[in-house]
Design an enzyme around this catalytic site. Structure first.
Site, PDB file in Angstrom:
ATOM      1  CG  HIS A 132      -2.233   0.671   0.983  1.00 60.83           C
ATOM      2  ND1 HIS A 132      -2.357   1.854   0.281  1.00 60.83           N
ATOM      3  CD2 HIS A 132      -3.495   0.325   1.347  1.00 60.83           C
ATOM      4  CE1 HIS A 132      -3.634   2.199   0.227  1.00 60.83           C
ATOM      5  NE2 HIS A 132      -4.342   1.296   0.864  1.00 60.83           N
ATOM      6  CG  ASP A 183     -12.154  -6.944 -21.010  1.00 56.07           C
ATOM      7  OD1 ASP A 183     -11.435  -7.962 -21.159  1.00 56.07           O
ATOM      8  OD2 ASP A 183     -13.059  -6.633 -21.801  1.00 56.07           O
TER       9      ASP A 183
END
Length: 444
Positions: free
Chosen positions: A167, A385
């Site tokens: 992070h 995608d």
């Protein structure tokens, strides 16, 4: 199929490899911002993406492992700091050694089809360890790969993408920006449509630094009983809870008229905080705190964060309450606290956090009596995608001890809501579930 799958499920992995940028990149050191460089952000965030065997015409018959490996290498040319390693500079200041060493990549094959996962295509996934192998020595902060990736082929031709990032290097929106670049590379692009921007200095402390806001998230609470301290992870329960239209309507019905326009986030957050506190049974006079991630991106911050910036651009302000007040008052009490805390977050608050990090030596948030939530429903994980269509499920793989992530989730009947994983001691989870049940039993 759950128990049968557990008995039959196995994954064969190849040896992990390092993927470097596909072209030469600058060899340099880049400092992180003072918002990035927080002790509380030094943890790794795993995520999972499940894909059907539905390749685009251009990728028909192609191996997803090869396609994704090549796309990652191309994207790293533009996001070359992600291929580097974190080091410590003066005064423990974190910086990236942009050495092009690469990210860790594992190729794998599983002996099941996507359909065998059934309802276990959500969080927490019981197969995370198999689908995202924790390469020994890879989960530290200094000198470790900043990204860990595993692509697991399935018997049906579909695949599962496991990802883990530290992070410290970016937030959810920043990581999503990198994934969109990878997506574009799988579709034949030579460069990302959004140029990545480093410019971490825009979130550095001022000169001279000055703390101008109250930051309960960094203030220790005296005489607090931290039941998570030194707790064995084997004694923890990890479950997810769904908030769809029915659940939201039930919660809204519990509020007075003047709060009916509160947001879904405010409603869910207030409810979870209250239920969790009741289940944990703290001392009535104990101060409990809730933090939520507040993004510094967008028009409300005078365009402080430029398009393409992929660093951490958020703060996590804390609101406080006596446990007895939170547990005994109706839901509107918690909703009002959340709304008030949200309204007080602005650019000055962000600047004050950066300054606090420098003045106080980058303290970690105090965990006692603490609950942190992060809304990822608009991050776009569910839309990644890579040439095989959008994932059946895509998102952060679960909760951490005191941190829960809100994820967008679509049920089999098409209904869309929020899925929230929660980590609690085994002895507490049953009480929490009882409190959650009251939500659906509330009169409409």
């Amino acid at each position: 199929m759950g128990s049968e799958l557990r008995q039959a499920f196995s994954v064969i992995r190849k040896a992990p490899e390092l993927i470097s940028p596909a072209a030469p990149t600058p060899k340099e050191f880049k400092k992180l911002s003072d918002i990035d460089d927080q002790e509380g952000l030094k943890f790794h965030v795993p995520s999972l993406f499940f894909y059907k065997n539905s390749p685009s015409p251009a990728l028909e018959g192609k191996d997803p492992v090869k396609v994704i490996r090549e796309a990652l290498s191309k994207a790293l040319v533009f996001y070359y700091p992600l291929a580097g390693r974190l080091r410590e500079g003066d005064n423990r200041k974190l910086l990236v050694d942009c050495n092009g060493e690469g990210i860790l990549f594992t190729e794998a094959d599983a002996n099941v089809k996507l359909e065998h996962f059934g309802d276990e295509i959500q969080v927490p996934c019981p197969y995370l360890d198999q689908l995202l192998y924790n390469v020994p020595g890879s989960d530290g902060t200094l000198g470790c790969p900043l990204l860990l990736i595993q692509v697991t082929r399935l018997l049906c031709g579909g695949f599962i993408l496991g990802l883990r990032f530290i992070h410290t290097i970016c937030d959810g929106f920043g990581f999503m920006q990198f994934l969109k670049a990878v997506e574009e590379m799988t579709n034949g692009a030579n460069s990302p449509s959004l140029t990545p921007v480093w410019q971490r200095e825009i979130l550095n402390a001022r000169d001279p630094p000055r703390i101008t806001r109250i930051h309960h998230e960094f203030e220790p609470v005296k005489n607090s009983r931290d039941i998570f301290l030194n707790m064995n992870l084997d004694d923890m329960a990890h479950k997810s809870f769904y908030f769809g239209p029915k659940e939201i309507a039930s919660l809204r019905h519990q509020l007075p008229f003047h709060l009916q326009n509160c947001s879904r986030f405010e409603l869910i957050t207030a409810w979870l905080w209250r239920c969790r506190t009741i289940a944990l049974e703290p001392d009535p006079d104990e101060i409990v705190r809730l933090s939520f991630t507040a993004s510094a991106r967008g028009k409300h911050y005078n365009q402080l964060i430029p398009p393409g910036y992929y660093g951490n651009a958020f703060v996590y302000p804390a609101l406080c309450s006596k446990a007895d007040d939170l547990c005994r008052n109706p839901l509107e009490y918690a909703v009002e606290l959340v709304k008030k805390a949200k309204a007080e977050i602005n650019e000055e608050y962000v600047r004050s956090v950066a300054d606090l990090m420098v003045i106080r030596g980058r303290p970690k948030y105090t965990s006692e009596g603490y609950f942190i939530v992060s809304d990822n429903t608009r991050t776009g994980f569910d839309e990644v995608d890579l040439g095989w269509g959008k994932p059946v499920f895509g998102g952060i793989a679960g909760a951490l001890l005191i941190i829960s992530f809100y994820l967008k989730y679509q049920k089999r009947d098409g209904e869309i809501g929020s899925m929230v994983p929660i980590c609690l001691p085994l002895s507490t989870m049953e009480k929490f579930q009882e409190e959650m049940k009251k939500m659906t039993e509330a009169p409409m």
